[in-house]
Design a protein around this motif. Sequence first.
Motif, PDB file in Angstrom:
ATOM      1  N   ASP A 101       0.831  -1.208   0.000  1.00  0.00           N
ATOM      2  CA  ASP A 101       0.000   0.000   0.000  1.00  0.00           C
ATOM      3  C   ASP A 101       0.863   1.253   0.000  1.00  0.00           C
ATOM      4  N   ARG A 102       1.898   1.251   0.830  1.00  0.00           N
ATOM      5  CA  ARG A 102       2.790   2.414   0.907  1.00  0.00           C
ATOM      6  C   ARG A 102       3.498   2.646  -0.428  1.00  0.00           C
ATOM      7  N   SER A 117       2.461   1.775  -3.351  1.00  0.00           N
ATOM      8  CA  SER A 117       1.461   2.269  -4.309  1.00  0.00           C
ATOM      9  C   SER A 117       1.224   3.757  -4.131  1.00  0.00           C
ATOM     10  N   HIS A 118       1.134   4.204  -2.884  1.00  0.00           N
ATOM     11  CA  HIS A 118       0.937   5.632  -2.617  1.00  0.00           C
ATOM     12  C   HIS A 118       2.132   6.445  -3.105  1.00  0.00           C
ATOM     13  N   ARG A 129       2.140   6.693  -6.912  1.00  0.00           N
ATOM     14  CA  ARG A 129       1.102   7.609  -7.412  1.00  0.00           C
ATOM     15  C   ARG A 129       1.327   9.050  -6.955  1.00  0.00           C
ATOM     16  N   THR A 171       0.868  10.086  -3.914  1.00  0.00           N
ATOM     17  CA  THR A 171      -0.149  10.443  -2.923  1.00  0.00           C
ATOM     18  C   THR A 171       0.286  10.155  -1.495  1.00  0.00           C
ATOM     19  N   ASP A 172       1.558   9.804  -1.299  1.00  0.00           N
ATOM     20  CA  ASP A 172       2.076   9.554   0.041  1.00  0.00           C
ATOM     21  C   ASP A 172       2.561  10.883   0.615  1.00  0.00           C
ATOM     22  N   THR A 197       6.090  12.907  -0.040  1.00  0.00           N
ATOM     23  CA  THR A 197       5.982  14.139  -0.818  1.00  0.00           C
ATOM     24  C   THR A 197       6.575  15.310  -0.046  1.00  0.00           C
TER      25      THR A 197
END
Length: 67
Positions: A39-40, A42-43, A46, A48-49, A53
């Motif tokens: 999950d991390r 993937s974020h 994308r 979206t983490d 960021t």
Amino acid sequence: SQIDKANDRLDELDAEKSTHDDVEGLRKEMHQIRDDWHDRASHIARGTDIETTKAVVGQILQEKGLI
């Protein structure tokens, strides 16, 4: 005498072995860790983490001398 030694050793091994419940618990924990990392990742991929960021933006601003 040797039978007693063999039985003692078997008792020791039996006491040290993992039970099915122990192994199942570890398996579930490993699967949860894997899923969390997936999950991390993937974020991050994308963008979206939030933590990643912020770290990247902070590094870029520092390199530019803005902070």
